[in-house]
Design a protein around this motif. Structure first.
Motif, short mmCIF file in Angstrom:
data_model
loop_
_atom_site.label_atom_id
_atom_site.label_comp_id
_atom_site.label_asym_id
_atom_site.label_seq_id
_atom_site.Cartn_x
_atom_site.Cartn_y
_atom_site.Cartn_z
N SER A 108 31.23 36.11 21.68
CA SER A 108 31.38 35.04 20.70
C SER A 108 32.07 33.80 21.25
N THR A 109 32.74 33.93 22.40
CA THR A 109 33.45 32.79 22.96
C THR A 109 33.55 32.91 24.47
N THR A 110 33.67 31.78 25.15
CA THR A 110 33.88 31.78 26.60
C THR A 110 35.34 31.49 26.96
N SER A 111 36.18 31.37 25.96
CA SER A 111 37.59 31.06 26.19
C SER A 111 38.30 32.26 26.83
N ARG A 112 38.76 32.05 28.06
CA ARG A 112 39.48 33.13 28.75
C ARG A 112 40.74 33.52 28.00
N ALA A 113 41.45 32.53 27.47
CA ALA A 113 42.69 32.82 26.75
C ALA A 113 42.43 33.68 25.52
N THR A 114 41.37 33.37 24.80
CA THR A 114 41.04 34.14 23.59
C THR A 114 40.67 35.57 23.94
N ILE A 115 39.85 35.72 24.98
CA ILE A 115 39.45 37.06 25.40
C ILE A 115 40.65 37.87 25.87
N LEU A 116 41.52 37.23 26.65
CA LEU A 116 42.70 37.90 27.16
C LEU A 116 43.63 38.32 26.02
N ALA A 117 43.84 37.42 25.07
CA ALA A 117 44.72 37.73 23.94
C ALA A 117 44.18 38.92 23.14
N ALA A 118 42.87 38.91 22.89
CA ALA A 118 42.27 40.02 22.15
C ALA A 118 42.39 41.32 22.93
N GLY A 119 42.16 41.25 24.24
CA GLY A 119 42.23 42.45 25.06
C GLY A 119 43.63 43.03 25.12
N VAL A 120 44.62 42.17 25.29
CA VAL A 120 46.01 42.64 25.35
C VAL A 120 46.43 43.24 24.00
N ALA A 121 46.02 42.58 22.93
CA ALA A 121 46.35 43.11 21.61
C ALA A 121 45.69 44.48 21.40
N GLY A 122 44.44 44.59 21.83
CA GLY A 122 43.75 45.88 21.70
C GLY A 122 44.40 46.96 22.56
N LEU A 123 44.82 46.58 23.76
CA LEU A 123 45.49 47.54 24.65
C LEU A 123 46.79 48.05 24.01
N LEU A 124 47.61 47.13 23.52
CA LEU A 124 48.88 47.53 22.93
C LEU A 124 48.68 48.37 21.67
N ALA A 125 47.77 47.93 20.82
CA ALA A 125 47.53 48.66 19.58
C ALA A 125 46.99 50.06 19.87
N GLY A 126 46.04 50.14 20.79
CA GLY A 126 45.47 51.43 21.12
C GLY A 126 46.46 52.37 21.78
N ALA A 127 47.23 51.85 22.73
CA ALA A 127 48.19 52.69 23.44
C ALA A 127 49.27 53.21 22.50
N LEU A 128 49.79 52.33 21.63
CA LEU A 128 50.82 52.76 20.70
C LEU A 128 50.27 53.73 19.66
N SER A 129 49.03 53.50 19.25
CA SER A 129 48.41 54.42 18.30
C SER A 129 48.23 55.80 18.92
N MET A 130 47.76 55.84 20.17
CA MET A 130 47.60 57.11 20.87
C MET A 130 48.94 57.82 21.01
N ALA A 131 49.98 57.07 21.39
CA ALA A 131 51.30 57.66 21.57
C ALA A 131 51.83 58.23 20.27
#
Length: 237
Positions: free
Chosen positions: A47-70
């Motif tokens: 949906s976007t070529t913005s590196r910052a947007t992709i990175l922000a979404a990825g980091v948020a997903g990583l943190l949410a997923g890791a904490l949820s798993m833990a």
């Protein structure tokens, strides 16, 4: 086979099974991190070529997923430890209330492991005299009272495994240029899922090809679906 060897047999098998379960959980945790994060960042990249947007979404997903798993692993293993403690408490009460019946039960369990009735009885008496609760915990329940499941260890292991897996698609989507992000990520993710499939199959003693195909197909479906949705949303006014 001596009585002590028979008693330790269940403990040894249990320890090996526990180690394999930890390894398998680590592989599956990394696998979850790869697929969920890859699906997220590929969808956003659609949906976007913005590196910052992709990175922000990825980091948020990583943190949410890791904490949820833990958190999930902590709750699960805490319940397991509570069950183990309850089983030990019940066994302690039974030993106090009917020691002769418990001795006969331990004799039967040792005889089922290949000892003669005479040797099984002697071994049961020796183990009971040494530590009756420990003997029943290991032989009857398959529990080592000194090594009950630790929910904090499990939570940290799940968090670490998920994070390691999630870092691969996150780096793959943010390091290349805009035109190469999705192809590089797809190739890296499918290669990593192939490796995870092989490892999980070997740990479980299952055919590797089936596990790899299942793993790769699931990851490919996730990325295809999220990329299509992201592309559609990105072009929708």
């Amino acid at each position: 086979m001596t009585g002590d060897e028979a008693a330790r047999g269940g403990e040894g098998d249990g320890a090996l099974s526990t180690r394999l379960n930890w390894l398998r959980a680590g592989v599956l945790g990394a696998n979850d991190g790869i697929i969920s994060t890859a699906g997220l960042v590929v969808g956003v990249a659609g949906s976007t070529t913005s590196r910052a947007t992709i990175l922000a979404a990825g980091v948020a997903g990583l943190l949410a997923g890791a904490l949820s798993m833990a958190a999930g692993e902590y709750v699960s293993v805490s319940s397991q430890r509570d069950s183990e403690r309850a089983a030990l408490a019940l066994e302690r009460r039974e030993l106090d209330a009917r020691p002769e019946a418990e001795l006969a039960e331990l004799t039967d369990l040792l005889a089922a492991r290949g000892l003669s009735r005479e040797v099984a009885r002697e071994a049961a008496e020796q183990l009971t005299a040494r530590d009756a609760l420990r003997a029943h915990a290991r032989v009857e329940l398959g529990i080592n009272p000194d090594e009950l499941a630790n929910p904090w260890h499990a939570a940290f292991a799940s968090l670490l495994a998920f994070t390691v897996g999630a870092l691969l698609p996150l780096l793959a989507i943010t390091l290349p240029g805009a035109s190469g992000r999705v192809p590089v990520t797809v190739a890296a993710v499918l290669a990593a899922l192939t490796l995870c499939g092989v490892l999980s199959a070997r740990l479980g003693g299952a055919p590797a090809l089936r596990a790899v195909l299942r793993n790769v197909a699931g990851g490919a479906l996730a990325m295809t679906t999220t990329y299509a949705v992201g592309t559609w949303l990105g072009t929708t006014p």
